[in-house]
Scaffold this motif. Structure first.
Motif, PDB file in Angstrom:
ATOM      1  N   PRO A   1      -2.521   6.740  -7.959  1.00  0.00           N
ATOM      2  CA  PRO A   1      -3.196   5.593  -7.355  1.00  0.00           C
ATOM      3  C   PRO A   1      -4.254   5.986  -6.340  1.00  0.00           C
ATOM      4  O   PRO A   1      -4.229   7.074  -5.751  1.00  0.00           O
ATOM      5  CB  PRO A   1      -2.045   4.869  -6.668  1.00  0.00           C
ATOM      6  N   GLU A   2      -5.180   5.074  -6.135  1.00  0.00           N
ATOM      7  CA  GLU A   2      -6.181   5.210  -5.085  1.00  0.00           C
ATOM      8  C   GLU A   2      -6.415   3.829  -4.474  1.00  0.00           C
ATOM      9  O   GLU A   2      -6.652   2.855  -5.192  1.00  0.00           O
ATOM     10  CB  GLU A   2      -7.494   5.749  -5.645  1.00  0.00           C
ATOM     11  N   LEU A   3      -6.328   3.744  -3.161  1.00  0.00           N
ATOM     12  CA  LEU A   3      -6.673   2.510  -2.458  1.00  0.00           C
ATOM     13  C   LEU A   3      -8.195   2.445  -2.365  1.00  0.00           C
ATOM     14  O   LEU A   3      -8.823   3.304  -1.753  1.00  0.00           O
ATOM     15  CB  LEU A   3      -6.057   2.515  -1.055  1.00  0.00           C
TER      16      LEU A   3
ATOM     17  N   THR B   1      -6.531  -6.235  -0.607  1.00  0.00           N
ATOM     18  CA  THR B   1      -6.129  -4.878  -0.993  1.00  0.00           C
ATOM     19  C   THR B   1      -6.274  -4.684  -2.501  1.00  0.00           C
ATOM     20  O   THR B   1      -5.792  -5.492  -3.294  1.00  0.00           O
ATOM     21  CB  THR B   1      -4.687  -4.613  -0.545  1.00  0.00           C
TER      22      THR B   1
ATOM     23  N   LEU C   1       0.858   3.744  -3.219  1.00  0.00           N
ATOM     24  CA  LEU C   1       0.308   5.072  -2.966  1.00  0.00           C
ATOM     25  C   LEU C   1       1.376   6.155  -3.034  1.00  0.00           C
ATOM     26  O   LEU C   1       1.062   7.321  -3.281  1.00  0.00           O
ATOM     27  CB  LEU C   1      -0.413   5.100  -1.624  1.00  0.00           C
ATOM     28  N   SER C   2       2.644   5.777  -2.822  1.00  0.00           N
ATOM     29  CA  SER C   2       3.755   6.723  -2.972  1.00  0.00           C
ATOM     30  C   SER C   2       4.321   6.716  -4.391  1.00  0.00           C
ATOM     31  O   SER C   2       5.299   7.412  -4.662  1.00  0.00           O
ATOM     32  CB  SER C   2       4.875   6.383  -1.982  1.00  0.00           C
ATOM     33  N   ARG C   3       3.723   5.898  -5.256  1.00  0.00           N
ATOM     34  CA  ARG C   3       4.104   5.795  -6.663  1.00  0.00           C
ATOM     35  C   ARG C   3       5.563   5.352  -6.829  1.00  0.00           C
ATOM     36  O   ARG C   3       6.259   5.763  -7.758  1.00  0.00           O
ATOM     37  CB  ARG C   3       3.833   7.109  -7.405  1.00  0.00           C
TER      38      ARG C   3
ATOM     39  N   LYS D   1       0.833  -1.206   0.000  1.00  0.00           N
ATOM     40  CA  LYS D   1       0.000   0.000   0.000  1.00  0.00           C
ATOM     41  C   LYS D   1       0.869   1.257   0.000  1.00  0.00           C
ATOM     42  O   LYS D   1       0.586   2.209  -0.747  1.00  0.00           O
ATOM     43  CB  LYS D   1      -0.951  -0.029   1.204  1.00  0.00           C
ATOM     44  N   ASP D   2       1.906   1.255   0.802  1.00  0.00           N
ATOM     45  CA  ASP D   2       2.771   2.434   0.863  1.00  0.00           C
ATOM     46  C   ASP D   2       3.512   2.645  -0.456  1.00  0.00           C
ATOM     47  O   ASP D   2       3.603   3.773  -0.961  1.00  0.00           O
ATOM     48  CB  ASP D   2       3.772   2.273   2.012  1.00  0.00           C
TER      49      ASP D   2
ATOM     50  N   PHE E   1      -6.665  -1.575  -5.844  1.00  0.00           N
ATOM     51  CA  PHE E   1      -6.318  -0.216  -6.239  1.00  0.00           C
ATOM     52  C   PHE E   1      -7.037   0.199  -7.524  1.00  0.00           C
ATOM     53  O   PHE E   1      -7.279  -0.623  -8.408  1.00  0.00           O
ATOM     54  CB  PHE E   1      -4.816  -0.092  -6.509  1.00  0.00           C
TER      55      PHE E   1
END
Length: 291
Positions: free
Chosen positions: A245-247, A260, A202-204, A198-199, A262
């Protein structure tokens, strides 16, 4: 289409188990995830359950429909009564074949008999239950690396402008030898990998995602084989390679299976959406300044 998706499909019991949070997430797909009024022309699913030496697409011509493949064993009998008779998408499948060939992926085979495996039909049964949108699948090559699949996705990016919904269907964690069915929380190796994922997304940090076996904690435990992770790389590549991105969901089942998921916006669409949002905020501010 303004984005691609990676959906963790978890256990086949997602098809019947009302206790799974991911089931309710997918059932809300059209109302909560997709933009209002958006209906795909066709759906391309890249599933971890179709693994071949070279890329293959399934080409199902009308009047035939996609068969429902029950590629799981020992589950409750009602699951084997479920059907997802979506029409094939032969023109999209051949477009996929052409795009991959032009991008240097060599021969791409057509399978004119294969239907939809449960990595495709189980989530689609919940997302688009009417089974009235044409669907085709593209295989993964687990003997290749993540960059290969990322580049496959890059080659498929034009499909978004042609109204095709691209879904990578896999699993954020997928160690079937480490499942359990009591009330214990997910083990540390699973949560460590899931939190890293996820990190990183979301941090690309997509280069790290492409080299997850070297970069992620407990990667070999969370993904002993890469087949269920490579659909994520295709989805990232198809959204342009550096998507916004979007979770959109996270939950667990069977102890260590992460759901999880995206959404991956193309940069141009994300920019347009941001412009619209800023414009709306500006209008609201100007309205209240007049009061």
């Amino acid at each position: 289409m303004e984005s691609t998706f990676f959906v963790s499909h978890g256990s086949p019991t997602l098809s019947i188990d009302e206790s799974l949070e991911a089931r309710h997430f997918l059932k809300s797909w059209r109302s909560e995830v997709m933009p209002p009024g958006v209906r795909p022309k066709a759906i391309l699913v890249v599933s971890g359950h179709w693994d071949t030496d070279i890329p293959e697409v399934n080409v199902i011509e009308a009047p035939s429909v996609n068969d429902t493949i029950y590629d799981f064993y020992g589950f409750p009998q009602p699951m084997y009564q479920l059907k997802y008779p979506a029409p094939g998408a032969p023109s999209v499948a051949r477009r996929v074949k052409s795009l991959l060939f032009e991008a240097g992926f060599g021969p791409v085979c057509e399978d004119t008999e294969r239907g939809l495996d449960h990595g495709a039909w189980v989530p689609l049964l919940l997302m688009y239950p009417d089974a009235d949108i044409p669907v085709c699948q593209l295989s993964v090559q687990s003997h290749r690396d993540a960059t290969h699949h990322f580049n496959m996705g890059r080659a498929l990016a034009p499909l978004l402008q042609e109204g095709v919904l691209i879904i990578g269907s896999g699993s954020a964690t997928h160690n079937l030898r480490a499942l359990f069915f009591d009330n214990r929380p997910p083990p540390a190796w699973a949560t460590d990998f899931d939190n890293w994922l996820k990190d990183a997304v979301l941090s690309r940090r997509y280069d790290e995602v492409n080299h997850f076996y070297d970069k992620a904690p407990s990667a070999k435990m969370a993904q002993p084989w890469p087949d269920h992770f490579y659909p994520l790389h295709v989805a990232i590549g198809a959204a342009g390679g550096n998507p916004v991105p979007e979770l959109i969901h996270t939950s667990w089942s069977a102890g260590s299976l992460s759901y999880t998921s995206f959404r991956l916006f193309t940069k141009s669409q994300a920019h347009s959406s941001a412009q619209v949002e800023r414009g709306c905020i500006s209008l609201v501010i100007r309205f209240y300044l007049r009061l």
